[in-house]
Design a protein around this motif. Structure first.
Motif, PDB file in Angstrom:
ATOM      1  N   ARG A 213      -5.950   7.553 -32.085  1.00  0.00           N
ATOM      2  CA  ARG A 213      -6.294   8.927 -31.680  1.00  0.00           C
ATOM      3  C   ARG A 213      -7.001   9.634 -32.839  1.00  0.00           C
ATOM      4  N   PRO A 214      -8.158   9.126 -33.282  1.00  0.00           N
ATOM      5  CA  PRO A 214      -8.864   9.746 -34.401  1.00  0.00           C
ATOM      6  C   PRO A 214      -9.418  11.117 -34.019  1.00  0.00           C
ATOM      7  N   PRO A 215      -9.802  11.911 -35.005  1.00  0.00           N
ATOM      8  CA  PRO A 215     -10.305  13.253 -34.716  1.00  0.00           C
ATOM      9  C   PRO A 215     -11.449  13.286 -33.712  1.00  0.00           C
ATOM     10  N   ALA A 219     -12.123  15.767 -30.600  1.00  0.00           N
ATOM     11  CA  ALA A 219     -13.302  16.637 -30.602  1.00  0.00           C
ATOM     12  C   ALA A 219     -14.161  16.422 -29.357  1.00  0.00           C
ATOM     13  N   GLU A 220     -14.315  15.165 -28.923  1.00  0.00           N
ATOM     14  CA  GLU A 220     -15.112  14.907 -27.726  1.00  0.00           C
ATOM     15  C   GLU A 220     -14.542  15.639 -26.527  1.00  0.00           C
ATOM     16  N   ALA A 221     -13.218  15.551 -26.363  1.00  0.00           N
ATOM     17  CA  ALA A 221     -12.584  16.199 -25.214  1.00  0.00           C
ATOM     18  C   ALA A 221     -12.665  17.713 -25.319  1.00  0.00           C
ATOM     19  N   ALA A 222     -12.489  18.246 -26.525  1.00  0.00           N
ATOM     20  CA  ALA A 222     -12.602  19.692 -26.700  1.00  0.00           C
ATOM     21  C   ALA A 222     -14.006  20.167 -26.340  1.00  0.00           C
ATOM     22  N   ASN A 223     -15.014  19.459 -26.827  1.00  0.00           N
ATOM     23  CA  ASN A 223     -16.397  19.818 -26.492  1.00  0.00           C
ATOM     24  C   ASN A 223     -16.652  19.740 -24.997  1.00  0.00           C
ATOM     25  N   ARG A 224     -16.102  18.706 -24.344  1.00  0.00           N
ATOM     26  CA  ARG A 224     -16.317  18.537 -22.902  1.00  0.00           C
ATOM     27  C   ARG A 224     -15.648  19.660 -22.123  1.00  0.00           C
ATOM     28  N   SER A 246     -12.491  19.708 -33.814  1.00  0.00           N
ATOM     29  CA  SER A 246     -12.178  20.517 -32.633  1.00  0.00           C
ATOM     30  C   SER A 246     -12.343  22.000 -32.929  1.00  0.00           C
ATOM     31  N   LEU A 247     -11.885  22.414 -34.108  1.00  0.00           N
ATOM     32  CA  LEU A 247     -12.066  23.805 -34.510  1.00  0.00           C
ATOM     33  C   LEU A 247     -13.549  24.159 -34.563  1.00  0.00           C
ATOM     34  N   ASP A 248     -14.375  23.244 -35.047  1.00  0.00           N
ATOM     35  CA  ASP A 248     -15.822  23.499 -35.090  1.00  0.00           C
ATOM     36  C   ASP A 248     -16.367  23.753 -33.686  1.00  0.00           C
ATOM     37  N   ALA A 249     -15.891  22.977 -32.713  1.00  0.00           N
ATOM     38  CA  ALA A 249     -16.353  23.155 -31.336  1.00  0.00           C
ATOM     39  C   ALA A 249     -15.987  24.536 -30.810  1.00  0.00           C
ATOM     40  N   ILE A 250     -14.750  24.972 -31.115  1.00  0.00           N
ATOM     41  CA  ILE A 250     -14.296  26.297 -30.686  1.00  0.00           C
ATOM     42  C   ILE A 250     -15.115  27.383 -31.379  1.00  0.00           C
ATOM     43  N   THR A 251     -15.321  27.210 -32.675  1.00  0.00           N
ATOM     44  CA  THR A 251     -16.047  28.217 -33.460  1.00  0.00           C
ATOM     45  C   THR A 251     -17.478  28.383 -32.959  1.00  0.00           C
ATOM     46  N   ARG A 252     -18.147  27.263 -32.677  1.00  0.00           N
ATOM     47  CA  ARG A 252     -19.523  27.341 -32.170  1.00  0.00           C
ATOM     48  C   ARG A 252     -19.575  28.082 -30.839  1.00  0.00           C
ATOM     49  N   ALA A 253     -18.642  27.737 -29.954  1.00  0.00           N
ATOM     50  CA  ALA A 253     -18.642  28.368 -28.629  1.00  0.00           C
ATOM     51  C   ALA A 253     -18.376  29.860 -28.731  1.00  0.00           C
ATOM     52  N   ARG A 294      -2.636  14.857 -39.180  1.00  0.00           N
ATOM     53  CA  ARG A 294      -3.945  14.505 -39.730  1.00  0.00           C
ATOM     54  C   ARG A 294      -3.930  14.513 -41.261  1.00  0.00           C
ATOM     55  N   SER A 295      -5.022  14.072 -41.853  1.00  0.00           N
ATOM     56  CA  SER A 295      -5.158  14.125 -43.304  1.00  0.00           C
ATOM     57  C   SER A 295      -5.252  15.575 -43.766  1.00  0.00           C
TER      58      SER A 295
END
Length: 465
Positions: A213-215, A219-224, A246-253, A294-295
């Motif tokens: 379950r890598p980041p 992220a793919e699912a969050a973006n979708r 995933s945070l990046d996807a939220i921030t962009r939106a 996560r790391s």
């Protein structure tokens, strides 16, 4: 009539802090001001040198959850009682129907289990399959049962995973009804493939869990999910955001004006993925949850998200299993029941790691542990604020009180604590729920069945069919 007055503290709400007494009669706050008169027979709490804050709202718990062939160790009484000891007065749990199970039938089943709750509770309802009955039942839940959020698992293939068609249909229906969709963002197809590849390579222990379950999978699912919500013009709430991607996807939106909300778990804020490399396999299995820990660089990203307003709530995903239950996956990591605890410790962990380090102000702490949740899910101002007319769910918070977290002293069940050995500074001296003192200076006074279901009205709907 129960009357309680909290004297001499500093009231901390999400917008400001000020010196005031707080008077509660029965289950409501009736006065907030300086030098309030003490009614005869009132319970008086001395809050001098302490903060007076709204009770915590944990937006993500799983009490008494049947999952992966077993049932969580905490039921609704033990789980909510543990929450009260840590300052959480309201939980948001999940109704998760089996595939093809009537959504309404599942809802009533969970309501029956929750009747023993010691603190207030409310439900997100998961949409795990689709036909016209689900469409109809969503309307009934919103209009008649105070449900205004629906959960979608994008993971757990061959079980409760919602495919894209189900997402589109459910998101559309939620918009019609004035409800908000929430998503567990992990690409279930990718997770399943990676799991099978790891097992074929003979990597079967808990160290394989984060590898499956890598980041990027999250992220793919969050973006979708965000893209689907954008096309349909519906808000969306992403649960347990664990990685920077995933945070990046939220921030962009959000920068483009989309209504996207994010939730961070207390565990993801302070625990890293080294736990899965432990030679103590029982210890490593105890940390198996999804998304995984996560790391360290992801932790800093999550704190930045909370500070910057792109993550809005903190939760726990409280889902406790004992060592014997986790051992079901001793030869196959995919059979380890996913879940960790935390409802008892979230408030103290977030305060200690957030406020004491300067990452959060006390008012920001109130926002991310209570107020934002109340506002996003339409419980405000009944919940999430110390103000006249609000529920008398109140914490008297001692910022200097310390305790060392341990499974030996916790009220939650399961026999393990992911925060084991962490010393936290900042703890509740008193928890008041519905106007009654339910925790005082280390003494838990939880009462089975005292919790109430919180109806959450729909938001303004696009249509009302």
């Amino acid at each position: 009539m129960t009357t309680t007055i909290i004297r001499g503290g500093t009231v901390v709400n999400a917008d400001r802090a000020f010196k005031a007494d707080v008077l509660c009669v029965d289950d409501k706050i009736v006065a907030v001001g300086q030098n309030l008169e003490v009614p005869a027979g009132a319970v008086e709490i001395d809050a001098l040198g302490q903060y007076v804050m709204p009770g915590g709202i944990d937006t993500h718990t799983h009490m008494q959850l049947p999952f992966m062939g077993t049932v969580t160790a905490d039921d609704f009484f033990s789980g909510t009682a543990a929450g009260l000891a840590g300052g959480t007065t309201t939980i948001m749990d999940f109704v998760i129907p089996n595939p093809k199970q009537s959504v309404l039938e599942a809802y009533h089943q969970w309501r029956g289990w929750a009747a023993k709750s010691a603190g207030d509770y409310t439900f997100h309802v998961a949409i795990t399959w689709w036909d016209e009955s689900v469409h109809r039942d969503m309307g009934t839940l919103v209009r008649e049962h105070g449900v205004n959020s629906f959960k979608h698992f994008m993971a757990y293939k061959n079980a409760i995973m919602a495919d894209d068609e189900t997402l589109v249909r459910s998101f559309t229906r939620a918009l019609e009804l004035g409800a908000i969709p929430t998503v567990h963002a992990e690409n279930g197809e990718l997770v399943y493939m990676l799991q099978q590849d790891l097992i074929k390579k003979g990597i079967t222990g808990p160290s394989a869990h984060p590898l499956s379950r890598p980041p990027e999978v999250e992220a793919e699912a969050a973006n979708r999910a965000i893209a689907i919500a954008n096309v349909l013009n519906t808000p969306v709430y992403i649960v347990h955001v664990s990685c920077a991607e995933s945070l990046d996807a939220i921030t962009r939106a959000r920068a483009k004006g989309q209504r996207v909300y994010g939730e961070a778990l207390a565990g993801h804020l302070v625990i890293d993925d080294s736990v899965y490399q432990s030679e103590d396999l029982e210890f490593a299995r105890a940390h198996v949850m999804s998304p995984p820990f996560r790391s360290k660089h992801h932790q800093e990203a999550l704190w930045q998200g909370l500070r910057g307003g792109n993550l809005h709530t903190t939760a726990t995903d409280h889902c406790t299993f004992c060592a014997e239950q986790k051992a079901a996956g001793k030869d196959d990591f995919t059979r380890i029941p996913n879940g960790c605890g935390g409802v008892e410790d979230r408030m103290s962990v977030v305060w200690d790691a957030g406020v004491n380090s300067g990452k959060l102000t006390p008012s920001e702490f109130v926002a991310v542990t209570s107020t934002n949740a109340a506002q996003i899910f339409n419980m405000y101002p009944r919940k999430g604020v110390v103000a006249v007319g609000a529920d008398a769910d109140i914490l008297v918070w001692d910022p200097e009180a310390t305790r060392t977290i341990s499974a030996k002293t916790q009220y939650a069940k399961g026999g393990f604590n992911v925060f084991e050995g962490r010393t936290v500074r900042g703890n509740p001296s008193h928890t008041i729920a519905a106007g009654k003192v339910v925790f005082a200076n280390g003494e838990l006074r939880a009462v089975e069945g005292a919790g109430r279901h919180v109806d959450r009205p729909a938001f303004a709907a696009v249509t009302a069919r």
